[in-house]
Design a protein around this motif. Structure first.
Motif, mmCIF file in Angstrom:
data_model
loop_
_atom_site.group_PDB
_atom_site.id
_atom_site.type_symbol
_atom_site.label_atom_id
_atom_site.label_comp_id
_atom_site.label_asym_id
_atom_site.label_seq_id
_atom_site.Cartn_x
_atom_site.Cartn_y
_atom_site.Cartn_z
ATOM 1 N N ASP A 157 0.622 -1.093 -0.027
ATOM 2 C CA ASP A 157 -0.086 0.075 -0.005
ATOM 3 C C ASP A 157 0.740 1.286 -0.016
ATOM 4 O O ASP A 157 0.537 1.991 -0.725
ATOM 5 C CB ASP A 157 -0.774 0.073 1.149
ATOM 6 C CG ASP A 157 -2.100 -1.051 0.948
ATOM 7 O OD1 ASP A 157 -2.401 -1.374 -0.067
ATOM 8 O OD2 ASP A 157 -2.638 -1.396 2.216
ATOM 9 N N ARG A 158 1.977 1.334 0.766
ATOM 10 C CA ARG A 158 2.967 2.506 0.881
ATOM 11 C C ARG A 158 3.765 2.609 -0.536
ATOM 12 O O ARG A 158 3.578 3.817 -0.988
ATOM 13 C CB ARG A 158 3.880 2.220 1.861
ATOM 14 C CG ARG A 158 4.629 3.428 2.213
ATOM 15 C CD ARG A 158 3.920 4.605 2.307
ATOM 16 N NE ARG A 158 3.566 5.023 3.618
ATOM 17 C CZ ARG A 158 2.600 5.938 4.011
ATOM 18 N NH1 ARG A 158 1.979 6.663 3.114
ATOM 19 N NH2 ARG A 158 2.324 6.033 5.329
ATOM 20 N N ARG A 160 2.492 1.726 -3.226
ATOM 21 C CA ARG A 160 1.414 2.458 -4.248
ATOM 22 C C ARG A 160 1.245 3.817 -4.131
ATOM 23 O O ARG A 160 1.096 4.524 -4.813
ATOM 24 C CB ARG A 160 0.120 1.735 -3.952
ATOM 25 C CG ARG A 160 -1.100 1.967 -5.126
ATOM 26 C CD ARG A 160 -2.327 1.313 -4.707
ATOM 27 N NE ARG A 160 -3.267 1.890 -5.597
ATOM 28 C CZ ARG A 160 -3.798 1.230 -6.392
ATOM 29 N NH1 ARG A 160 -3.558 0.049 -6.969
ATOM 30 N NH2 ARG A 160 -4.715 1.935 -7.237
ATOM 31 N N ASP A 161 1.295 4.295 -2.883
ATOM 32 C CA ASP A 161 1.058 5.529 -2.438
ATOM 33 C C ASP A 161 2.180 6.529 -3.076
ATOM 34 O O ASP A 161 2.017 7.604 -3.743
ATOM 35 C CB ASP A 161 1.027 5.940 -0.924
ATOM 36 C CG ASP A 161 -0.151 5.279 -0.449
ATOM 37 O OD1 ASP A 161 -0.907 5.177 -1.026
ATOM 38 O OD2 ASP A 161 -0.318 5.208 0.742
ATOM 39 N N GLU A 164 2.073 6.403 -6.979
ATOM 40 C CA GLU A 164 0.922 7.634 -7.467
ATOM 41 C C GLU A 164 1.483 8.949 -7.423
ATOM 42 O O GLU A 164 1.329 9.612 -8.304
ATOM 43 C CB GLU A 164 -0.335 7.393 -6.604
ATOM 44 C CG GLU A 164 -1.064 5.994 -6.729
ATOM 45 C CD GLU A 164 -2.151 5.961 -5.750
ATOM 46 O OE1 GLU A 164 -2.264 6.859 -4.890
ATOM 47 O OE2 GLU A 164 -3.111 5.016 -6.048
ATOM 48 N N ALA A 165 2.237 9.005 -6.384
ATOM 49 C CA ALA A 165 2.910 10.302 -6.366
ATOM 50 C C ALA A 165 3.789 10.832 -7.212
ATOM 51 O O ALA A 165 3.964 12.002 -7.832
ATOM 52 C CB ALA A 165 3.486 10.603 -4.715
ATOM 53 N N ILE A 175 6.972 14.002 -1.882
ATOM 54 C CA ILE A 175 6.440 12.712 -1.508
ATOM 55 C C ILE A 175 6.419 12.621 -0.004
ATOM 56 O O ILE A 175 5.502 12.379 0.700
ATOM 57 C CB ILE A 175 6.927 11.847 -2.057
ATOM 58 C CG1 ILE A 175 6.717 11.743 -3.585
ATOM 59 C CG2 ILE A 175 6.560 10.410 -1.640
ATOM 60 C CD1 ILE A 175 7.392 10.670 -4.655
ATOM 61 N N GLU A 178 4.156 14.877 2.024
ATOM 62 C CA GLU A 178 2.910 14.616 1.690
ATOM 63 C C GLU A 178 2.360 13.298 2.582
ATOM 64 O O GLU A 178 1.162 13.018 3.145
ATOM 65 C CB GLU A 178 2.225 14.469 0.348
ATOM 66 C CG GLU A 178 0.987 14.048 0.027
ATOM 67 C CD GLU A 178 0.625 13.936 -1.493
ATOM 68 O OE1 GLU A 178 0.564 12.595 -2.027
ATOM 69 O OE2 GLU A 178 0.918 15.098 -2.101
ATOM 70 N N LEU A 179 3.509 12.253 2.514
ATOM 71 C CA LEU A 179 3.126 11.147 3.287
ATOM 72 C C LEU A 179 3.622 11.087 4.601
ATOM 73 O O LEU A 179 3.409 9.786 5.201
ATOM 74 C CB LEU A 179 3.607 10.064 2.347
ATOM 75 C CG LEU A 179 3.146 9.725 0.912
ATOM 76 C CD1 LEU A 179 3.799 8.538 0.349
ATOM 77 C CD2 LEU A 179 1.338 9.750 0.906
#
Length: 216
Positions: A157-158, A160-161, A164-165, A175, A178-179
Motif C-alpha cells: 500500500d505504501r 503504491r502511494d 501514485e505521487a 512525497i 505529503e506522506l
C-alpha cells in the motif's frame, strides 16, 4: 564535504555552452568538467570520464542528442541526461526520453530552473513539462501493454502511494512531506517500486502510472 555535481555540456553552439557554463559554475555544488560540440564528442567524453549530469542538445551534426543519449545511458546507467530543447512539445525531446534521458528543459528557461533541474536529475527525480505529459504518454512505447493490469498488485500500500505521487510529478521531498515520511524512506520505496515494476527510471514510472490511471 559532499562532492560537487559533475556536468558535461553538449551543444553545437559555443555561445550556448559558454552561457550554461557561467550559470552553473556560479553554484557552489556544481562544476562543469567538460564540453562537447556534438553527440560523437559527448559519447567519447563519457567513455573517458565520469559525469553525473549531461546537458544534451538534440539537433546536432554527426550524431544527434537522441542517439548520443541512448549510447551514454547504455554504457553508464548512473549518468543522468537532461535534454535541452527549444520547444517543450518537441517530438525529438520525447525520443530522447525514450532513449533514457531523465527529463527535458527549455533552452530559454530561467537561470534558477536550469540549476534546479540539474540538481533534480542528479537526485534521481524526473524533469517533465506538465502540459507535455499527455503527449509523452501517447508517444512512449517501452512499457509492454499486456503487463499493465498486473503491475499494481505487486506493490505494498505504501509503495503504491509513492508510485501514485511519482506519477503526479512530485519530487522525493514533496512525497516525504505529503506522506509524512523521511526522504531516505521515500528513496527506499522508490527503489523498490522501480525494481518490482521493472521500470528503467523515474520517467518510466511517470508514464506507467498514467497508463494505469493511477495519476490524476
Amino acid at each position: 564535504m559532499t562532492e560537487p555535481i559533475r556536468v558535461l555540456i553538449v551543444d553545437d553552439q559555443q555561445l550556448i555552452r559558454v552561457g550554461f557554463r557561467l550559470i552553473l559554475e556560479a553554484e557552489p555544488d556544481i562544476v562543469v568538467v567538460g564540453e562537447a560540440a556534438d553527440g560523437e564528442e559527448a559519447v567519447q567524453a563519457c567513455a573517458q570520464a565520469q559525469f553525473d549530469v549531461v546537458l544534451m542538445d538534440i539537433r546536432m551534426p554527426r550524431l544527434d542528442g537522441i542517439e548520443a543519449t541512448r549510447r551514454i545511458v547504455a554504457a553508464r546507467a548512473q549518468t543522468r541526461v537532461l535534454v535541452l530543447t527549444t520547444f517543450d512539445l518537441d517530438e525529438y525531446a520525447f525520443g530522447a526520453l525514450d532513449a533514457g534521458a531523465s527529463g527535458f528543459l527549455l533552452k530559454d528557461a530561467p537561470r534558477h530552473d536550469l540549476v534546479a533541474a540539474v540538481r533534480a536529475v542528479h537526485r534521481g527525480d524526473a524533469i517533465l513539462a506538465p502540459r507535455a505529459t499527455r503527449l509523452l504518454i501517447d508517444a512512449y512505447a517501452t512499457v509492454p501493454a499486456q503487463r499493465a493490469g498486473d503491475l499494481p498488485a505487486e506493490l505494498t500500500d505504501r509503495e503504491r502511494d509513492v508510485f501514485e505521487a511519482i506519477g503526479r510529478g512530485l519530487s522525493n521531498a514533496e512525497i516525504a512531506a505529503e506522506l509524512f515520511l523521511s526522504e531516505s524512506t521515500v528513496k527506499t520505496h522508490v527503489g523498490r517500486v522501480l525494481a518490482k515494476l521493472g521500470a528503467r527510471d523515474r520517467v518510466h514510472l511517470v508514464i506507467l502510472a498514467h497508463r494505469l490511471g493511477l495519476a490524476r
